[in-house]
Design a protein around this motif. Structure first.
Motif, PDB file in Angstrom:
ATOM      1  N   ALA A   1      43.137  47.145  35.696  1.00  0.00           N
ATOM      2  CA  ALA A   1      42.865  48.185  34.698  1.00  0.00           C
ATOM      3  C   ALA A   1      41.424  48.110  34.252  1.00  0.00           C
ATOM      4  CB  ALA A   1      43.781  48.022  33.486  1.00  0.00           C
ATOM      5  N   SER A   2      40.819  49.277  34.044  1.00  0.00           N
ATOM      6  CA  SER A   2      39.511  49.334  33.420  1.00  0.00           C
ATOM      7  C   SER A   2      39.689  49.641  31.942  1.00  0.00           C
ATOM      8  CB  SER A   2      38.638  50.410  34.076  1.00  0.00           C
ATOM      9  OG  SER A   2      39.054  51.693  33.670  1.00  0.00           O
ATOM     10  N   SER A   3      38.632  49.514  31.190  1.00  0.00           N
ATOM     11  CA  SER A   3      38.682  49.779  29.755  1.00  0.00           C
ATOM     12  C   SER A   3      39.046  51.228  29.445  1.00  0.00           C
ATOM     13  CB  SER A   3      37.333  49.448  29.110  1.00  0.00           C
ATOM     14  OG  SER A   3      37.028  48.080  29.257  1.00  0.00           O
ATOM     15  N   ASP A   4      38.895  52.130  30.431  1.00  0.00           N
ATOM     16  CA  ASP A   4      39.164  53.544  30.200  1.00  0.00           C
ATOM     17  C   ASP A   4      40.598  53.823  29.787  1.00  0.00           C
ATOM     18  OD1 ASP A   4      36.562  54.572  30.940  1.00  0.00           O
ATOM     19  OD2 ASP A   4      37.060  54.058  32.995  1.00  0.00           O
ATOM     20  N   VAL A   5      41.535  52.963  30.176  1.00  0.00           N
ATOM     21  CA  VAL A   5      42.928  53.241  29.836  1.00  0.00           C
ATOM     22  C   VAL A   5      43.224  52.928  28.382  1.00  0.00           C
ATOM     23  CG1 VAL A   5      43.710  52.811  32.186  1.00  0.00           C
ATOM     24  CG2 VAL A   5      43.788  50.954  30.526  1.00  0.00           C
ATOM     25  N   GLY A   6      42.298  52.320  27.659  1.00  0.00           N
ATOM     26  CA  GLY A   6      42.548  51.958  26.271  1.00  0.00           C
ATOM     27  C   GLY A   6      43.424  50.725  26.179  1.00  0.00           C
ATOM     28  N   PRO A   7      43.773  50.305  24.970  1.00  0.00           N
ATOM     29  CA  PRO A   7      44.656  49.153  24.803  1.00  0.00           C
ATOM     30  C   PRO A   7      46.009  49.435  25.444  1.00  0.00           C
ATOM     31  CG  PRO A   7      43.668  49.814  22.719  1.00  0.00           C
ATOM     32  CD  PRO A   7      43.386  50.905  23.693  1.00  0.00           C
TER      33      PRO A   7
ATOM     34  N   CYS B   1      51.596  45.372  29.020  1.00  0.00           N
ATOM     35  CA  CYS B   1      52.117  45.295  30.385  1.00  0.00           C
ATOM     36  C   CYS B   1      53.486  44.625  30.351  1.00  0.00           C
ATOM     37  CB  CYS B   1      51.155  44.505  31.276  1.00  0.00           C
ATOM     38  SG  CYS B   1      51.833  44.138  32.919  1.00  0.00           S
ATOM     39  N   PRO B   2      54.561  45.361  30.621  1.00  0.00           N
ATOM     40  CA  PRO B   2      55.890  44.754  30.580  1.00  0.00           C
ATOM     41  C   PRO B   2      56.129  43.741  31.690  1.00  0.00           C
ATOM     42  CG  PRO B   2      56.014  47.036  31.332  1.00  0.00           C
ATOM     43  CD  PRO B   2      54.603  46.815  30.873  1.00  0.00           C
ATOM     44  N   ALA B   3      55.358  43.826  32.780  1.00  0.00           N
ATOM     45  CA  ALA B   3      55.564  42.906  33.897  1.00  0.00           C
ATOM     46  C   ALA B   3      55.187  41.472  33.546  1.00  0.00           C
ATOM     47  CB  ALA B   3      54.775  43.377  35.116  1.00  0.00           C
ATOM     48  N   ASP B   4      54.154  41.297  32.713  1.00  0.00           N
ATOM     49  CA  ASP B   4      53.780  39.946  32.296  1.00  0.00           C
ATOM     50  C   ASP B   4      53.950  39.730  30.786  1.00  0.00           C
ATOM     51  OD1 ASP B   4      51.552  41.192  31.123  1.00  0.00           O
ATOM     52  OD2 ASP B   4      50.210  40.685  32.779  1.00  0.00           O
ATOM     53  N   SER B   5      54.433  40.759  30.095  1.00  0.00           N
ATOM     54  CA  SER B   5      54.686  40.693  28.644  1.00  0.00           C
ATOM     55  C   SER B   5      53.436  40.280  27.875  1.00  0.00           C
ATOM     56  CB  SER B   5      55.838  39.721  28.348  1.00  0.00           C
ATOM     57  OG  SER B   5      57.034  40.152  28.944  1.00  0.00           O
ATOM     58  N   GLU B   6      52.322  40.944  28.178  1.00  0.00           N
ATOM     59  CA  GLU B   6      51.069  40.660  27.486  1.00  0.00           C
ATOM     60  C   GLU B   6      50.377  41.956  27.079  1.00  0.00           C
ATOM     61  OE1 GLU B   6      48.557  37.824  29.449  1.00  0.00           O
ATOM     62  OE2 GLU B   6      50.230  36.511  29.992  1.00  0.00           O
ATOM     63  N   VAL B   7      49.587  41.863  26.013  1.00  0.00           N
ATOM     64  CA  VAL B   7      48.796  42.982  25.516  1.00  0.00           C
ATOM     65  C   VAL B   7      47.353  42.805  25.972  1.00  0.00           C
ATOM     66  CG1 VAL B   7      47.942  44.145  23.422  1.00  0.00           C
ATOM     67  CG2 VAL B   7      50.302  43.294  23.510  1.00  0.00           C
ATOM     68  N   TYR B   8      46.704  43.904  26.310  1.00  0.00           N
ATOM     69  CA  TYR B   8      45.326  43.856  26.791  1.00  0.00           C
ATOM     70  C   TYR B   8      44.477  44.842  25.995  1.00  0.00           C
ATOM     71  CZ  TYR B   8      47.275  41.384  30.790  1.00  0.00           C
ATOM     72  OH  TYR B   8      47.918  40.457  31.575  1.00  0.00           O
ATOM     73  N   ILE B   9      43.280  44.396  25.611  1.00  0.00           N
ATOM     74  CA  ILE B   9      42.397  45.287  24.864  1.00  0.00           C
ATOM     75  C   ILE B   9      40.938  44.893  25.052  1.00  0.00           C
ATOM     76  CG2 ILE B   9      42.645  43.901  22.758  1.00  0.00           C
ATOM     77  CD1 ILE B   9      42.301  46.538  21.172  1.00  0.00           C
TER      78      ILE B   9
END
Length: 310
Positions: free
Chosen positions: A140-146, A149-157
């Motif tokens: 993912a690039s930053s363009d998708v926003g925060p 991800c349910p596959a790894d159960s983590e939040v990305y921002i």
């Protein structure tokens, strides 16, 4: 929004991937649908695919060149966070620490709430990254926003998103507006733990499962906000000591700036296409956050049973 100066912070709930390196030149994109993207991600994706990049230059949703974070075997450096972010006083002074404190409060609330309802809450780390990142849902690039991800159960921002909210979306911003964004993502984590995400279709449209999933996450964010000043941390003291009327107005202002209709009209091609809705209108997002905040009851967040979404 202010934090209790004496409350302790837990930086282990954040993984700092900024400047980690090792991810450049990786193609692919983060998986869409089913809660796999967050507060604006799918909206932005459709804007770029339908309107040719109406959000401005530098977009690269499908291919993420310049990735700075790594997923499998990722290099995490929390040294600076653990040294700088020890108490609520640090959160009142430093932006990164305020984010850590907010995440602590959100997870403490849902841990206690799900325990009361007989469900085990598993903590989900939030990953700070710059530019792009590898995740269990893809690259993912930053363009998708925060996003969550349910596959790894983590939040990305990428924390630069909060600047984008003000400069590109026109939001007022502020600590509690940012807290709303984070609480929305953790709403997706709750949906994943409860099995809600897996039961929802991946289609788009004004009454689609995707829209209902996102509006429920907004409602869950409001529920946390209702309890934020009374939710104790492991030290026994609430991290958040004060939420003002201005804080709430700023959160609602943010919600209004990230509705499908607002983004399509103001940042896309200028035409509202309800068949492409994935997150709900601005009024709907405001309504469901308000529902969660006014009731403080997750049971009132049944967007799937609602005949009228607002």
């Amino acid at each position: 929004m202010r934090f209790d100066d004496d409350a302790g912070l837990d930086t282990s709930e954040v993984q700092d991937l900024r400047g980690g390196g090792g991810g450049g030149g990786i193609g692919g994109r983060v998986a869409l649908g089913g809660g796999g993207l967050g507060i604006v991600g799918i909206v932005i994706y459709f804007l770029f695919s339908q309107f040719g990049g109406g959000l401005g230059g530098g977009s690269n949703v499908a291919g993420t060149s310049g990735l700075s974070g790594v997923g499998a075997g990722k290099q995490v450096d929390n040294g600076s966070l653990s040294q700088e972010c020890r108490t609520g006083a640090d959160a009142n002074r430093k932006h990164d620490c305020a984010i850590v404190a907010t995440i602590n409060s959100i997870q403490d609330y849902w841990g206690a709430q799900l325990q009361r309802s007989g469900t085990t809450y598993r903590k989900a780390p939030t990953n700070f990254f710059n530019g792009g990142v590898r995740t269990g849902c893809g690259n993912a690039s930053s363009d998708v926003g925060p996003f969550y991800c349910p596959a790894d159960s983590e939040v990305y921002i990428d924390l630069a998103f909060f600047d984008e909210l003000r400069t590109r979306f026109g939001a007022q911003g502020g600590p509690f507006a940012e807290a709303y964004v984070l609480a929305h993502e953790y709403g997706h984590h709750v949906q994943n733990l409860l099995g809600t995400s897996s039961r929802v279709g991946k289609g788009s449209g004004a009454t689609s499962g995707s829209v209902r999933l996102e509006l429920q996450a907004d409602c869950y964010a409001g529920v946390w906000a209702n309890h934020a000043t009374t939710t104790p941390t492991e030290s026994g003291k609430p991290l958040i000591s004060d939420i003002t009327d201005d804080d709430l107005k700023r959160a609602l202002d943010t919600a209004s700036r990230i509705g499908d209709d607002y983004i399509q009209t103001k940042l896309g091609g200028g035409r509202v296409d309800r068949s492409k809705f994935t997150h709900g209108t601005s009024k709907q997002r405001e309504k469901w956050f308000t529902t969660g905040y006014s009731t403080g009851d997750p049971a009132r967040c049944d967007t799937f049973g609602a005949r009228d979404l607002g």
